[in-house]
Design a protein around this motif. Sequence first.
Motif, mmCIF file in Angstrom:
data_model
loop_
_atom_site.group_PDB
_atom_site.id
_atom_site.type_symbol
_atom_site.label_atom_id
_atom_site.label_comp_id
_atom_site.label_asym_id
_atom_site.label_seq_id
_atom_site.Cartn_x
_atom_site.Cartn_y
_atom_site.Cartn_z
ATOM 1 N N ILE A 150 0.876 -1.189 0.000
ATOM 2 C CA ILE A 150 0.000 0.000 0.000
ATOM 3 C C ILE A 150 0.904 1.228 0.000
ATOM 4 N N ARG A 151 0.553 2.164 -0.848
ATOM 5 C CA ARG A 151 1.331 3.407 -0.907
ATOM 6 C C ARG A 151 0.755 4.386 0.114
ATOM 7 N N LEU A 152 1.607 4.781 1.061
ATOM 8 C CA LEU A 152 1.187 5.776 2.059
ATOM 9 C C LEU A 152 2.243 6.866 2.106
ATOM 10 N N GLY A 153 1.857 8.085 1.851
ATOM 11 C CA GLY A 153 2.821 9.190 1.851
ATOM 12 C C GLY A 153 3.837 8.991 0.745
ATOM 13 N N LEU A 154 5.120 8.950 1.132
ATOM 14 C CA LEU A 154 6.173 8.877 0.129
ATOM 15 C C LEU A 154 6.633 7.453 -0.153
ATOM 16 N N HIS A 155 6.074 6.470 0.585
ATOM 17 C CA HIS A 155 6.628 5.117 0.485
ATOM 18 C C HIS A 155 5.554 4.052 0.320
ATOM 19 N N ASP A 156 6.018 2.851 -0.128
ATOM 20 C CA ASP A 156 5.140 1.677 -0.180
ATOM 21 C C ASP A 156 5.333 0.861 1.094
ATOM 22 N N TYR A 157 4.233 0.337 1.627
ATOM 23 C CA TYR A 157 4.310 -0.482 2.838
ATOM 24 C C TYR A 157 3.801 -1.880 2.511
ATOM 25 N N THR A 158 4.546 -2.882 2.945
ATOM 26 C CA THR A 158 4.182 -4.275 2.657
ATOM 27 C C THR A 158 3.484 -4.875 3.869
ATOM 28 N N VAL A 159 2.364 -5.507 3.575
ATOM 29 C CA VAL A 159 1.623 -6.163 4.663
ATOM 30 C C VAL A 159 2.353 -7.463 4.996
ATOM 31 N N VAL A 160 2.784 -7.586 6.251
ATOM 32 C CA VAL A 160 3.525 -8.796 6.647
ATOM 33 C C VAL A 160 2.708 -9.667 7.599
ATOM 34 N N GLY A 161 1.643 -9.124 8.130
ATOM 35 C CA GLY A 161 0.836 -9.917 9.066
ATOM 36 C C GLY A 161 -0.596 -9.418 9.120
ATOM 37 N N ILE A 162 -1.441 -10.313 9.623
ATOM 38 C CA ILE A 162 -2.869 -9.980 9.765
ATOM 39 C C ILE A 162 -3.220 -10.061 11.244
ATOM 40 N N THR A 163 -3.891 -9.031 11.728
ATOM 41 C CA THR A 163 -4.315 -9.033 13.130
ATOM 42 C C THR A 163 -5.843 -9.095 13.218
ATOM 43 N N GLY A 164 -6.349 -9.124 14.472
ATOM 44 C CA GLY A 164 -7.793 -9.355 14.697
ATOM 45 C C GLY A 164 -8.661 -8.137 14.526
ATOM 46 N N LYS A 165 -9.635 -8.033 15.453
ATOM 47 C CA LYS A 165 -10.705 -7.056 15.252
ATOM 48 C C LYS A 165 -10.446 -5.729 15.944
ATOM 49 N N VAL A 166 -9.296 -5.138 15.741
ATOM 50 C CA VAL A 166 -9.069 -3.818 16.335
ATOM 51 C C VAL A 166 -9.560 -2.766 15.340
ATOM 52 N N VAL A 167 -10.392 -1.869 15.853
ATOM 53 C CA VAL A 167 -10.946 -0.816 14.998
ATOM 54 C C VAL A 167 -10.876 0.519 15.729
ATOM 55 N N SER A 168 -11.046 1.575 14.968
ATOM 56 C CA SER A 168 -11.096 2.902 15.581
ATOM 57 C C SER A 168 -12.485 3.120 16.162
ATOM 58 N N SER A 169 -12.662 4.220 16.899
ATOM 59 C CA SER A 169 -13.988 4.497 17.467
ATOM 60 C C SER A 169 -15.004 4.745 16.359
ATOM 61 N N GLY A 170 -14.511 5.067 15.177
ATOM 62 C CA GLY A 170 -15.412 5.259 14.036
ATOM 63 C C GLY A 170 -15.704 3.959 13.310
ATOM 64 N N LEU A 179 6.554 3.286 14.639
ATOM 65 C CA LEU A 179 6.296 4.681 14.997
ATOM 66 C C LEU A 179 6.959 5.630 14.002
ATOM 67 N N ALA A 180 8.186 5.294 13.642
ATOM 68 C CA ALA A 180 8.912 6.170 12.724
ATOM 69 C C ALA A 180 8.175 6.297 11.389
ATOM 70 N N ASP A 181 7.665 5.174 10.906
ATOM 71 C CA ASP A 181 6.909 5.206 9.643
ATOM 72 C C ASP A 181 5.632 6.028 9.798
ATOM 73 N N ALA A 182 4.946 5.807 10.921
ATOM 74 C CA ALA A 182 3.690 6.536 11.142
ATOM 75 C C ALA A 182 3.963 8.036 11.218
ATOM 76 N N GLN A 183 5.061 8.395 11.855
ATOM 77 C CA GLN A 183 5.408 9.820 11.962
ATOM 78 C C GLN A 183 5.735 10.391 10.587
ATOM 79 N N ASP A 184 6.455 9.616 9.794
ATOM 80 C CA ASP A 184 6.753 10.055 8.423
ATOM 81 C C ASP A 184 5.470 10.297 7.637
ATOM 82 N N ILE A 185 4.565 9.301 7.753
ATOM 83 C CA ILE A 185 3.312 9.391 6.984
ATOM 84 C C ILE A 185 2.503 10.610 7.436
#
Lengths: 400, 226
Positions: A150-170, A179-185
């Motif tokens: 998935i392309r996010l910001g300036l870079h492509d991110y590769t999905v390496v794992g699948i997690t369960g049912k965590v969702v945002s309040s929305g 964290l570093a990637d999230a901060q970059d994005i």
Amino acid sequence: MNLAIRDIRYHRGRFILTTIGLGLLIGVVISMGGIYRGLSADALAILESVKADIWVVQQDTNGPFAESSRIPEDITYRIKAVPGVTEASPLSFQTIQVERKGKPFRFFLIGYDLNGFGGPTEILGGRNIRQKHYEMVAAKAMKIAIGEKIRLGLHDYTVVGITGKVVSSGGDPAAYVSLADAQDIQFKKDNDAIRNDRARIDANLAGIQSLSPVQAKYLKQNIAGITESTHTVNAVVARLSPGANLLEVQERISRWNHFRPISAEEQIRILTKGMIEKARMQIGLFRVILLVISAVIISLIIYTSTIDKIKVIATLKLIGAQNRVIIGMILQQSLLMGVIAYVIGYGLILLTYEKFPRRIVLETFDLQALFGIVIVICTVSSFVGIRKALKIEPGEALGG
Amino acid sequence: MYAIEVENLTKIYGKGDTAVTAIADASLQVKPGELVAILGPSGSGKTTLLTAIGLINEPTRGKVVIDGVTVADEGWLAGLDLKRLRREKLGFIFQAHNLIPFLTAMENVMIALEINHQTRSEAKDRATELLSALNLGHRLNNYPMSLSGGEAQRVAIARALANKPKVILADEPTAALDTENGKNVMVLLKKLAVGNHSAVLVVTHDHRMVEGFDRIFNVRDGRIVS
């Protein structure tokens, strides 16, 4: 002889159609209850996965979910040093919407320190993030395959794992990156923006006549360093040692300027009472309205069914039937209709609830309570028919 | 002892200026085994008389005795369980047979027995016996809708006889039937009156059927005139 069953058997087409209709209505009531519970579950999903005792956020905000919060990442070290705190970890949260396969693709991105906590609690497939950059763990609900980029910001991110049912309040499914990637994005500007900012700084500094060229050079480097820094997080979460006094730790952090330490309990209150309260009330109101509609429909069905049976009831009375025979027939029909409709509604939701776009949480207590309510509605609704039936005179059986 | 005794029975609907006398000073007696008709035009008061004898409509004045039990003497007697008396002592046959549409022929008879505290197997045996005796043995599991008018009326007669009542009250039992079926029903009622030693009181305005009765009471304007 069970007259209710025999009447239903004889008029089974009408009964089946009516009961299916009522079952669909009860199914909607069950799903509304599930959505109601799901809203709470969704709102608290991240809190429960992080399992923090304290959320340190920007002063005077209810961040990081209810309001925007930005604090420096390095405050983590200061929080770790507070007596009673065993671990602290910075977290970044942002909602992302990108285009994927020609459709809007929305999710909630969580950035966490790979050496801290707050990352995915379970890995259903693949593995957790190991590299500091460009790896992602996605929630199952995102329906994204391991290895997909998935392309996010300036870079492509590769999905390496699948997690369960965590969702945002929305209700948006969550994905995790470092964290570093999230901060970059979230914070890193693109090259054009950086060049533009630097030109602005140059222009501003050029206007200050008293600066020597060396001073201007170092000042420019400092200003650029601050404006281009991505070392900002939305919250720092902390866990306390057993027996630590939460209030004391909060009080200590509160003394510092610019931060607000929110306990997990307060955070739950902010999320449930603030963010989703109106939605919950709305859904709760819909449930009540639907239950009232169900009650009216059952009453009408039972009443019209009693009207249809005036001659039958009069004949039964004339041949000496006790009131309990007539009351039993009406009450049993009403209860049977309610119980079967409930089973249809429940079965329908049980088969489909995982396909709903929002999470449906079916709790045993809710289901049992609704079953009880349906029984009460059917009983009360049948009173309308019973009242009518008891007023029917045996003499009405006579004549053509 | 008479199965039905009525003395000076009067029924007045309403009060004061709006009072209407439906039946006035009617007296009659019917013995067990008798088939008796109450004949009269519409509105003459014959159904009112039937409903008073049938413990449906409370008489304003007069006395009604059913199978030796005084049920009305200037109004219903206090402490009477009218439903129980109707179950045990009376059988009703209606103009439009009034079978319960969602019960089979057998169940229509069984219901009268079960209401009178018979067990299911006893009720089933008795219903089968009655319906077979009325040549309906092949129609036990048919719903009323699939029965002919004559068959349905015979099921209704079986239901009326189920609890071996001392009095059978029939309200226009032949009105919905053609002449042949009507005559068959009358023959059947006569047979039952004699065979079961029951008093059969038939309200009718059907002059085609007058031949089969032991006695006929003519009612005009609320009074028994002959």
